[in-house]
Motif scaffolding. Structure first.
Motif, mmCIF file in Angstrom:
data_model
loop_
_atom_site.group_PDB
_atom_site.id
_atom_site.type_symbol
_atom_site.label_atom_id
_atom_site.label_comp_id
_atom_site.label_asym_id
_atom_site.label_seq_id
_atom_site.Cartn_x
_atom_site.Cartn_y
_atom_site.Cartn_z
ATOM 1 N N GLY A 23 0.836 -1.189 0.000
ATOM 2 C CA GLY A 23 0.000 0.000 0.000
ATOM 3 C C GLY A 23 0.870 1.237 0.000
ATOM 4 O O GLY A 23 1.935 1.265 0.634
ATOM 5 N N ASP A 25 1.315 5.194 0.911
ATOM 6 C CA ASP A 25 0.794 6.257 1.761
ATOM 7 C C ASP A 25 1.970 7.105 2.218
ATOM 8 O O ASP A 25 3.050 6.560 2.500
ATOM 9 C CB ASP A 25 0.073 5.657 2.973
ATOM 10 N N GLY A 50 -4.602 4.643 -2.822
ATOM 11 C CA GLY A 50 -5.883 5.144 -2.343
ATOM 12 C C GLY A 50 -6.385 6.295 -3.187
ATOM 13 O O GLY A 50 -5.750 6.726 -4.155
ATOM 14 N N ALA A 51 -7.517 6.799 -2.807
ATOM 15 C CA ALA A 51 -8.113 7.946 -3.488
ATOM 16 C C ALA A 51 -7.330 9.213 -3.150
ATOM 17 O O ALA A 51 -6.736 9.318 -2.079
ATOM 18 C CB ALA A 51 -9.567 8.104 -3.055
ATOM 19 N N GLY A 55 -6.968 8.965 0.766
ATOM 20 C CA GLY A 55 -5.986 7.884 0.748
ATOM 21 C C GLY A 55 -6.626 6.516 0.881
ATOM 22 O O GLY A 55 -7.750 6.293 0.439
ATOM 23 N N LEU A 56 -5.894 5.587 1.519
ATOM 24 C CA LEU A 56 -6.373 4.211 1.677
ATOM 25 C C LEU A 56 -7.447 4.135 2.744
ATOM 26 O O LEU A 56 -7.316 4.731 3.813
ATOM 27 C CB LEU A 56 -5.211 3.293 2.085
ATOM 28 N N ARG A 57 -8.487 3.377 2.474
ATOM 29 C CA ARG A 57 -9.503 3.126 3.491
ATOM 30 C C ARG A 57 -8.914 2.213 4.559
ATOM 31 O O ARG A 57 -7.951 1.480 4.312
ATOM 32 C CB ARG A 57 -10.735 2.474 2.870
ATOM 33 N N THR A 60 -8.663 -1.536 3.664
ATOM 34 C CA THR A 60 -7.673 -1.703 2.611
ATOM 35 C C THR A 60 -6.271 -1.622 3.208
ATOM 36 O O THR A 60 -5.412 -2.459 2.925
ATOM 37 C CB THR A 60 -7.858 -0.627 1.524
ATOM 38 N N ARG A 61 -6.036 -0.627 4.045
ATOM 39 C CA ARG A 61 -4.739 -0.450 4.704
ATOM 40 C C ARG A 61 -4.381 -1.680 5.542
ATOM 41 O O ARG A 61 -3.261 -2.175 5.496
ATOM 42 C CB ARG A 61 -4.776 0.795 5.590
ATOM 43 N N CYS A 64 -3.138 -4.742 3.489
ATOM 44 C CA CYS A 64 -1.815 -4.673 2.857
ATOM 45 C C CYS A 64 -0.769 -5.385 3.709
ATOM 46 O O CYS A 64 -0.869 -5.420 4.935
ATOM 47 C CB CYS A 64 -1.392 -3.212 2.661
#
Length: 95
Positions: A23, A25, A50-51, A55-57, A60-61, A64
């Motif tokens: 991931g 970030d 992420g968006a 960023g990463l939800r 989702t985070r 990873c």
């Protein structure tokens, strides 16, 4: 590029197929190069971005294997997702 109904579930499937999930970030614990080096030669890598903005939800985070950052010189907020994708794909192709 994949389109899936549930990203975290798809990530679990990728892990079961022996992918390492990295991931991206700005607060990552290691640099992208360090994360790629830790995966080992020949191992498949899935880069998770992420968006822009949020960023990463959370789920989702948590799914990873590692959260990595792209180091950059200078003081600015963050890269937009298309620039982060381009840089991370280039870095992955070199390792």
């Amino acid at each position: 590029y994949l389109r899936v109904t549930n990203l975290a579930d798809a990530m679990v499937e990728l892990r079961e197929m022996c992918f390492t999930l990295i991931g991206l970030d700005g607060d990552g614990t290691v640099t992208l190069d360090e994360a790629l080096a830790q995966t080992g030669k020949g191992r498949a890598v899935a880069l998770v971005l992420g968006a822009e903005g949020p960023g990463l939800r959370d789920r989702t985070r948590e799914t990873c294997d590692v959260i990595a950052r792209i180091p950059f010189a200078g003081a600015f907020g963050s890269l937009n997702v298309s620039n982060a994708a381009a840089i991370s794909l280039y870095a992955a192709s070199r390792s």
